[in-house]
Design an enzyme around this catalytic site. Structure first.
Site, PDB file in Angstrom:
ATOM      1  N   HIS A 277      62.993  51.345  54.647  1.00 55.48           N
ATOM      2  CA  HIS A 277      62.727  49.947  54.254  1.00 55.48           C
ATOM      3  C   HIS A 277      63.964  49.107  54.559  1.00 55.48           C
ATOM      4  O   HIS A 277      64.968  49.176  53.865  1.00 55.48           O
ATOM      5  CB  HIS A 277      62.412  49.863  52.747  1.00 55.48           C
TER       6      HIS A 277
ATOM      7  N   LEU B 262      65.516  41.059  44.858  1.00 52.99           N
ATOM      8  CA  LEU B 262      64.210  41.255  44.229  1.00 52.99           C
ATOM      9  C   LEU B 262      63.630  42.592  44.667  1.00 52.99           C
ATOM     10  O   LEU B 262      63.737  42.920  45.847  1.00 52.99           O
ATOM     11  CB  LEU B 262      63.269  40.107  44.610  1.00 52.99           C
TER      12      LEU B 262
ATOM     13  N   HIS C 215      65.368  45.051  56.256  1.00 53.15           N
ATOM     14  CA  HIS C 215      65.129  43.732  56.846  1.00 53.15           C
ATOM     15  C   HIS C 215      66.173  43.520  57.932  1.00 53.15           C
ATOM     16  O   HIS C 215      67.368  43.476  57.637  1.00 53.15           O
ATOM     17  CB  HIS C 215      65.259  42.635  55.782  1.00 53.15           C
ATOM     18  N   LEU C 216      65.714  43.391  59.180  1.00 56.77           N
ATOM     19  CA  LEU C 216      66.649  43.201  60.290  1.00 56.77           C
ATOM     20  C   LEU C 216      66.755  41.739  60.697  1.00 56.77           C
ATOM     21  O   LEU C 216      67.632  41.377  61.470  1.00 56.77           O
ATOM     22  CB  LEU C 216      66.223  44.045  61.490  1.00 56.77           C
ATOM     23  N   ARG C 217      65.838  40.895  60.172  1.00 59.75           N
ATOM     24  CA  ARG C 217      65.762  39.485  60.587  1.00 59.75           C
ATOM     25  C   ARG C 217      65.508  39.409  62.094  1.00 59.75           C
ATOM     26  O   ARG C 217      65.002  40.355  62.679  1.00 59.75           O
ATOM     27  CB  ARG C 217      67.025  38.701  60.177  1.00 59.75           C
TER      28      ARG C 217
ATOM     29  N   LYS D  88      52.444  45.943  55.179  1.00 63.13           N
ATOM     30  CA  LYS D  88      53.191  45.607  53.964  1.00 63.13           C
ATOM     31  C   LYS D  88      52.466  44.533  53.167  1.00 63.13           C
ATOM     32  O   LYS D  88      52.142  43.465  53.693  1.00 63.13           O
ATOM     33  CB  LYS D  88      54.591  45.104  54.361  1.00 63.13           C
TER      34      LYS D  88
ATOM     35  N   ASN E 139      58.718  40.374  57.231  1.00 64.27           N
ATOM     36  CA  ASN E 139      58.722  39.039  56.600  1.00 64.27           C
ATOM     37  C   ASN E 139      59.607  38.055  57.359  1.00 64.27           C
ATOM     38  O   ASN E 139      60.529  37.456  56.813  1.00 64.27           O
ATOM     39  CB  ASN E 139      59.113  39.121  55.114  1.00 64.27           C
TER      40      ASN E 139
ATOM     41  N   ASP F  67      66.366  48.520  51.622  1.00 56.70           N
ATOM     42  CA  ASP F  67      66.046  47.108  51.381  1.00 56.70           C
ATOM     43  C   ASP F  67      67.243  46.213  51.702  1.00 56.70           C
ATOM     44  O   ASP F  67      67.426  45.158  51.082  1.00 56.70           O
ATOM     45  CB  ASP F  67      65.560  46.870  49.948  1.00 56.70           C
TER      46      ASP F  67
ATOM     47  N   HIS G 229      71.339  37.538  53.843  1.00 58.63           N
ATOM     48  CA  HIS G 229      71.233  36.079  53.810  1.00 58.63           C
ATOM     49  C   HIS G 229      72.642  35.563  54.044  1.00 58.63           C
ATOM     50  O   HIS G 229      73.606  36.153  53.556  1.00 58.63           O
ATOM     51  CB  HIS G 229      70.739  35.583  52.444  1.00 58.63           C
TER      52      HIS G 229
ATOM     53  N   HIS H 116      55.195  45.593  47.863  1.00 59.53           N
ATOM     54  CA  HIS H 116      56.170  44.938  46.990  1.00 59.53           C
ATOM     55  C   HIS H 116      55.474  44.785  45.651  1.00 59.53           C
ATOM     56  O   HIS H 116      54.615  43.920  45.492  1.00 59.53           O
ATOM     57  CB  HIS H 116      56.598  43.578  47.552  1.00 59.53           C
TER      58      HIS H 116
ATOM     59  N   ALA I 134      67.561  35.792  47.407  1.00 57.38           N
ATOM     60  CA  ALA I 134      67.556  37.181  46.924  1.00 57.38           C
ATOM     61  C   ALA I 134      67.754  38.142  48.082  1.00 57.38           C
ATOM     62  O   ALA I 134      67.083  38.030  49.102  1.00 57.38           O
ATOM     63  CB  ALA I 134      66.234  37.474  46.238  1.00 57.38           C
TER      64      ALA I 134
ATOM     65  N   HIS J 212      61.067  49.885  46.928  1.00 58.54           N
ATOM     66  CA  HIS J 212      62.237  49.533  46.123  1.00 58.54           C
ATOM     67  C   HIS J 212      61.937  49.504  44.622  1.00 58.54           C
ATOM     68  O   HIS J 212      62.025  48.447  43.984  1.00 58.54           O
ATOM     69  CB  HIS J 212      62.879  48.208  46.582  1.00 58.54           C
TER      70      HIS J 212
HETATM   71  C1  NCD Z   1      64.107  40.573  50.708  1.00 54.70           C
HETATM   72  C2  NCD Z   1      64.429  39.567  51.808  1.00 54.70           C
HETATM   73  O1  NCD Z   1      65.388  38.818  51.664  1.00 54.70           O
HETATM   74  O2  NCD Z   1      63.731  39.562  52.826  1.00 54.70           O
HETATM   75  N1  NCD Z   1      64.887  40.245  49.547  1.00 54.70           N
HETATM   76  C3  NCD Z   1      65.198  41.071  48.521  1.00 54.70           C
HETATM   77  O3  NCD Z   1      65.799  40.612  47.544  1.00 54.70           O
HETATM   78  N2  NCD Z   1      64.903  42.347  48.550  1.00 54.70           N
HETATM   79  C4  NCD Z   1      62.645  40.577  50.446  1.00 54.70           C
HETATM   80  C5  NCD Z   1      62.173  41.727  49.590  1.00 54.70           C
HETATM   81  O4  NCD Z   1      62.210  42.886  50.000  1.00 54.70           O
HETATM   82  O5  NCD Z   1      61.772  41.471  48.437  1.00 54.70           O
HETATM   83 ZN    ZN Z   2      62.550  44.409  51.217  1.00 56.86          ZN
END
Ligand code: NCD
Ligand code: ZN
Length: 345
Positions: free
Chosen positions: A13, A220, A15-17, A100, A41, A248, A252, A137, A264, A175
């Site tokens: 899990h 989150l 997030h690579l953006r 997802k 996302n 996760d 940001h 989620h 978050a 998560h």
């Molecule tokens: C994640 C995100 O920023 O894309 N943020 C987080 O706090 N984990 C989204 C997510 O997995 O809830």
């Molecule tokens: Zn996530």
């Protein structure tokens, strides 16, 4: 010197953006992981196989020469408009490994997520038929539900029923952060598993709030009280294959985190395996790290276990105060602080 050699981990899990963030995020995770389940996302979200394939190419192109081994495992974003055809197409792609579910409004870029689960029952039926995992989620979004209770209430109101209504659907509760979630997963039917982040194992809500608000610990689902943290630590050292590694890691920019309304997400991709090793060592359970980090997730996703290895060395190093991510500044978890382990190059 203390060392630990394990099969190369995967991150189930992350997030690579996108765009100019990718050189940072992709090469950080590729420094310790062979594969990663890439969250969809983005803006706009990754809604179908064509979008996932295009995103996959952008990730592959961002890999530095020494990281060509790294393989992104793609995931679709479930929306109210997802169709059975979307599922069939995803299921026949060798590069798509699940869909997802974000309850609409639950977290970053979840506005296009799901409003009514029952409306999607035909989609879940198709996923069950095609053996395509559903990644969840697990938090309700009702404004009258306290943020610390949102995971538990999601289990009670939705998750229990979903795993009963679709007995063959493989489900990853992403998560997890509470004792309730640990117990739910441990007692659930076959085909239900959970990812656990390094930050939820290492920290609790005191780290977030005592002595001042620390926005880089805000994620989150939100960090919970220490008894929940303790349950998570016990779960990952139990050797139960239902619990496996998912960082996760969710970057940001510094300005977006250190703000009157901060985003978050914790960034851990630069040092995730070192952080998990700290937890397992503190619990006297280092021999159990390999199953959690390198075996159980692959088994769940029906993928081969990695044959390469990495070696962790017990040696401290200081994390940089800041990273760059595209044109922006990123504050990694443990910025300016020590890590107790490092990867032998
Ligand atoms: C994640 C995100 O920023 O894309 N943020 C987080 O706090 N984990 C989204 C997510 O997995 O809830
Ligand atoms: Zn996530």
């Amino acid at each position: 010197m203390k060392t630990l050699t394990i099969a190369k981990p995967d991150d189930w899990h992350i997030h690579l953006r996108d765009g100019n963030a990718l050189p940072r995020t992709v090469n950080d995770v590729a420094g310790w992981a062979q594969r990663a389940i890439v969250m969809p996302n983005l803006v706009p979200p990754v809604l179908n196989a064509a979008a996932a394939m295009a995103y996959r190419q952008r990730i592959l192109a961002a890999r530095q020469p020494q990281h060509q081994h790294f393989e992104p495992l793609m995931i679709l974003y479930l929306s109210d408009k997802t169709t059975i055809e979307d599922v069939t197409e995803a299921a026949t792609s060798p590069h798509i490994h699940g869909i997802k579910l974000y309850p609409a409004g639950a977290t970053t870029n979840s506005e296009a997520g799901v409003n009514d689960l029952t409306y999607l029952y035909p989609v879940f039926e198709a996923m069950e038929k095609h053996n395509l995992p559903l990644l969840i989620h697990g938090e309700v979004t009702d404004s009258d539900i306290d943020i610390f209770d949102r995971e538990k209430i999601f289990i009670d109101r939705f998750l229990s029923k979903l795993v009963t209504d679709f007995p063959g659907l493989r489900v990853v509760f992403e998560h997890i952060t509470t004792t309730d979630a640990v117990e739910f997963v441990a007692e659930a039917r076959d085909g239900v598993a959970a990812t656990v982040t390094a930050h939820h194992l290492l920290y609790n809500r005191n780290d977030l709030l005592v002595g001042g608000v620390r926005p880089h610990y805000f994620c989150l689902p939100i960090l919970k009280r220490n008894s929940h943290q303790e349950s998570l630590r016990k779960a990952v050292i139990s050797g139960n294959p239902r619990f496996f590694l998912g960082t996760d890691s969710a970057p940001h920019a510094k300005a977006a985190k250190e703000s009157a309304c901060g985003c978050a997400g914790c960034y851990t991709a630069h040092a995730a395996i070192e952080l998990y090793a700290e937890v397992f060592e503190a619990e006297g359970a280092l021999p159990l790290l390999e199953g959690f980090a390198s075996h159980f997730g692959a088994d769940f996703y029906d993928l081969p276990r990695n044959t390469e290895t990495i070696t962790l060395v017990k040696e401290s190093r200081t994390v940089s105060d800041t990273f760059t991510m595209g044109d922006e500044t990123l504050i990694p978890l443990r910025a300016g602080e020590l890590l107790n382990w490092r990867i032998r190059q």
